[in-house]
Design an enzyme around this catalytic site. Structure first.
Site, short mmCIF file in Angstrom:
data_model
loop_
_atom_site.label_atom_id
_atom_site.label_comp_id
_atom_site.label_asym_id
_atom_site.label_seq_id
_atom_site.Cartn_x
_atom_site.Cartn_y
_atom_site.Cartn_z
N ASP A 23 -31.16 -3.18 53.29
CA ASP A 23 -32.46 -2.96 53.92
C ASP A 23 -32.82 -1.47 53.87
OD1 ASP A 23 -34.56 -4.07 55.78
OD2 ASP A 23 -33.74 -2.51 57.09
N GLU A 65 -33.46 -2.96 48.79
CA GLU A 65 -34.89 -2.97 49.10
C GLU A 65 -35.42 -1.59 48.72
OE1 GLU A 65 -38.12 -3.66 52.67
OE2 GLU A 65 -36.32 -2.51 53.06
C1 GLC Z 1 -37.23 -3.62 55.96
C2 GLC Z 1 -37.38 -5.08 56.33
C3 GLC Z 1 -38.42 -5.20 57.40
C4 GLC Z 1 -37.94 -4.41 58.61
C5 GLC Z 1 -37.64 -2.96 58.22
C6 GLC Z 1 -36.87 -2.28 59.29
O1 GLC Z 1 -38.38 -3.11 55.37
O2 GLC Z 1 -37.68 -5.84 55.20
O3 GLC Z 1 -38.68 -6.52 57.75
O4 GLC Z 1 -38.94 -4.43 59.60
O5 GLC Z 1 -36.84 -2.89 57.06
O6 GLC Z 1 -35.57 -2.79 59.36
#
Ligand code: GLC
Length: 589
Positions: free
Chosen positions: A252, A313
């Site tokens: 993440d 991500e």
């Molecule tokens: C990432 C996740 C999102 C979350 C953020 C903070 O972007 O995909 O859903 O709110 O991280 O953890």
């Protein structure tokens, strides 16, 4: 969602019906009998989880938002046992791995992305025993489990943060990003940085008499990755889950681990965000070079376990930055997400061609990971649809997702064309950013509604009187059960493409060549292996298109799959006709 103009020819229609009625294993074998040519292709041998270290290179990943997939105990919230109940469905769909968004203990401010214990399951979602059963049952079906690793921040209720905030002298005092305040009261932020979710990224803590940094919600304090103890603790959590049989992690917000140590003000870049804050140049808080050192060490941890992998991500500005995420010696992430393709939000053949070309040629022979949808963005039709041809557009984009050389990541419900259903009243909003940003930013509830399984109450998702979010109003017609029975459905289109990707050697692992590079309307390419060639053509416009495919002009091809309208069984590559937003996948004779 309407099925507009999608009428496959009879053999394909029969194939689709067969795919619905056969067991998953025989279904994919049966697909090859739909065309005389493909019967000669030897399907790639599926190997067991342990043996195949490169499984992720051709994989289809399926993101499950556990809160919304299947509720097994009637509390209105999805859970792990619910996912286990639906594994046969996922097996029949043909996916290789499930990425489960966070299911760890959490106060649920950010619905699991605020973790208070990295080594357990939130009671809302089940127990560690349920998790072990899910892994074992998935393994029986050759489905791997990938977990979300949230390393940038914890919940403010995590014992680490509670300890860290208790004093300036405790053993964890340096685990988070703490600074002294400025201004006459000594409580003002040290700089102008803003949170992704609105307003200052600094929060005053009265116990420590200092401020802490939070890239996301106030309840999500950032960890201090300059402290080796933090890294060690986090790496140990990865080992904990790999020991339980998970095949990897989706990292993440991984580019945001580090911030400028001098805490310099970020330069405004003009305009304001949905919360009214000035937009800032992200270079002091995002994608700092230190991230790569951590990723190299993390990869070593992953390599302790055969066959495991890291997805990132990775919202990054360009292909050069994306390429760096793989590491100079293929020693960082295996699959950083290519967000430059999937979130372009513009249905333009030239843009897609350029982005696919970049992924093909500028990633140093690493595997790209294409993603068109996730739990943070309105669903595909809301971003690419025109309100008239949405069904054809979604099918055409699925063709792109499953037929390039990239690994593919899809989001639960894409396969049935689930809609985005944002809340209509601020008092119904569950995602906190939807309340602070209302009405400009309605939050992410719209893309997180319950999976639509059938036409019964709560869409077959739950037996509760009230589910955490209501099912989208169209669930009586758009649902798995109805679509299983409809050969033209989105679901059968997804199944057909995923089965072709698995069983056709050219689509599975053949080389990629772009065709017709200057065509502004139709994206086309070829996949070629020693067993044959497959061409793919996608009409990105609302007008029918007639094209001649370069490379194999004069040759014939037989249709393996067609969306958007009828196609003859055999086509001449000199004269390919595509209906509005139609696509074809065809084997060259
Ligand atoms: C990432 C996740 C999102 C979350 C953020 C903070 O972007 O995909 O859903 O709110 O991280 O953890």
């Amino acid at each position: 969602m309407k099925n507009i103009g999608s009428k496959p020819q009879l053999p394909l229609l029969l194939a689709a019906l067969l795919l619905n009625t056969l067991s998953p294993a025989s279904a994919s074998a049966q697909t090859t009998t739909t065309s005389p040519k493909t019967t000669t292709h030897t399907p790639p041998v599926r190997v067991s989880l342990e043996q195949d270290n490169d499984w992720w290179k051709t994989a289809v990943f399926y993101e499950i938002y556990p809160r919304s997939f299947q509720d097994s105990n009637g509390d209105g919230i999805g859970d792990l046992n619910g996912i286990t109940e639906r594994l046969d469905y996922l097996k029949a769909l043909g996916i290789d791995a499930i990425w489960i968004s966070p299911m760890y203990p959490s106060p649920q401010v950010d619905f699991g992305y605020d973790i208070s214990n990295y080594e357990d399951v939130d009671p809302q979602y089940g127990t560690l025993k349920d998790f072990d059963r899910l892994v074992a049952e998935a393994k029986k079906r050759n489905i791997r489990i990938v977990l979300d690793a949230v390393m940038n921040h914890t919940s403010d209720k995590h014992p680490w943060f509670i300890e860290s905030s208790s004093s300036r002298t405790n053993p964890k005092q340096d685990w988070y990003v703490w600074v002294d305040g400025k201004g006459p009261d000594g409580k003002q932020p040290p700089n102008n940085w803003i949170s992704e979710f609105g307003h200052s990224a600094w929060q005053w803590d009265p116990k420590r008499n200092q401020l802490y940094y939070h890239k996301f919600y106030i309840q999500q304090p950032d960890l201090n990755w300059r402290n080796p103890a933090v890294e060690k603790a986090m790496f140990d959590t990865l080992r904990f889950w790999m020991d339980r049989g998970v095949s990897g992690f989706r990292l993440d917000a991984i580019p945001t681990l580090f911030e400028d140590p001098q805490l310099r003000d970020a330069a405004p870049i003009g305009g304001t965000n949905a919360y009214g804050d000035p937009k800032l140049d992200p270079s002091l808080t995002d994608n700092l070079p230190e991230v790569h050192d951590v990723l190299k060490r993390m990869r070593k941890v992953i390599n302790e376990y055969p066959g495991r992998m890291l997805i990132g991500e990775t919202y990054l500005p360009n292909i050069t930055e994306l390429s760096k995420m793989y590491g100079p010696n293929h020693d960082e992430l295996q699959l950083p997400m290519d967000m430059n393709l999937g979130i372009t939000n513009k249905l333009d053949a030239s843009i897609f061609r350029q982005k696919i070309n970049e992924a093909e040629t500028q990633l140093d022979a690493n595997t790209a990971l294409f993603v068109f949808d996730n739990h943070d963005n309105p669903r595909i039709a809301a971003r690419y649809g025109d309100g008239v041809h949405d069904d054809a557009i979604e099918k055409m984009l699925a063709t792109v997702l499953f037929t390039t050389k990239a690994a593919a990541l899809m989001y639960y419900g894409d396969e049935i064309g689930m809609p985005t259903t944002p809340p209509t009243r601020v008092e119904d909003v569950k995602d906190p950013i939807g309340r602070t940003g209302w009405p400009k930013e309605k939050g992410r509830d719209g893309e997180r509604t319950p999976m639509q399984w059938d036409a019964s109450k709560d869409a077959g998702f739950s037996t509760a009187n009230q589910t955490w979010l209501p099912a989208a109003p169209n669930y009586k017609t758009i649902n798995v059960k109805a679509e299983q029975a409809d050969p033209n459905s989105m679901l059968n289109w997804y199944k057909k493409l995923i089965a072709l990707r698995k069983t056709n050697p050219a689509l599975h692992s053949g080389n990629f060549t772009m065709l017709n590079p200057d065509d502004p309307n139709v994206l086309s390419y070829e996949r070629a292996s020693s067993s044959g060639k497959v061409v793919v053509a996608c009409n990105f416009t609302a007008q029918p298109q007639k094209i001649s495919l370069t490379g194999d002009s004069g040759r014939k091809a037989h249709i393996l799959a067609a969306s958007g309208g009828n196609q003859p069984a055999t086509i001449n590559l000199n004269e390919v006709e595509l209906p509005p937003f139609g696509s074809i996948v065809a084997a060259v004779e």
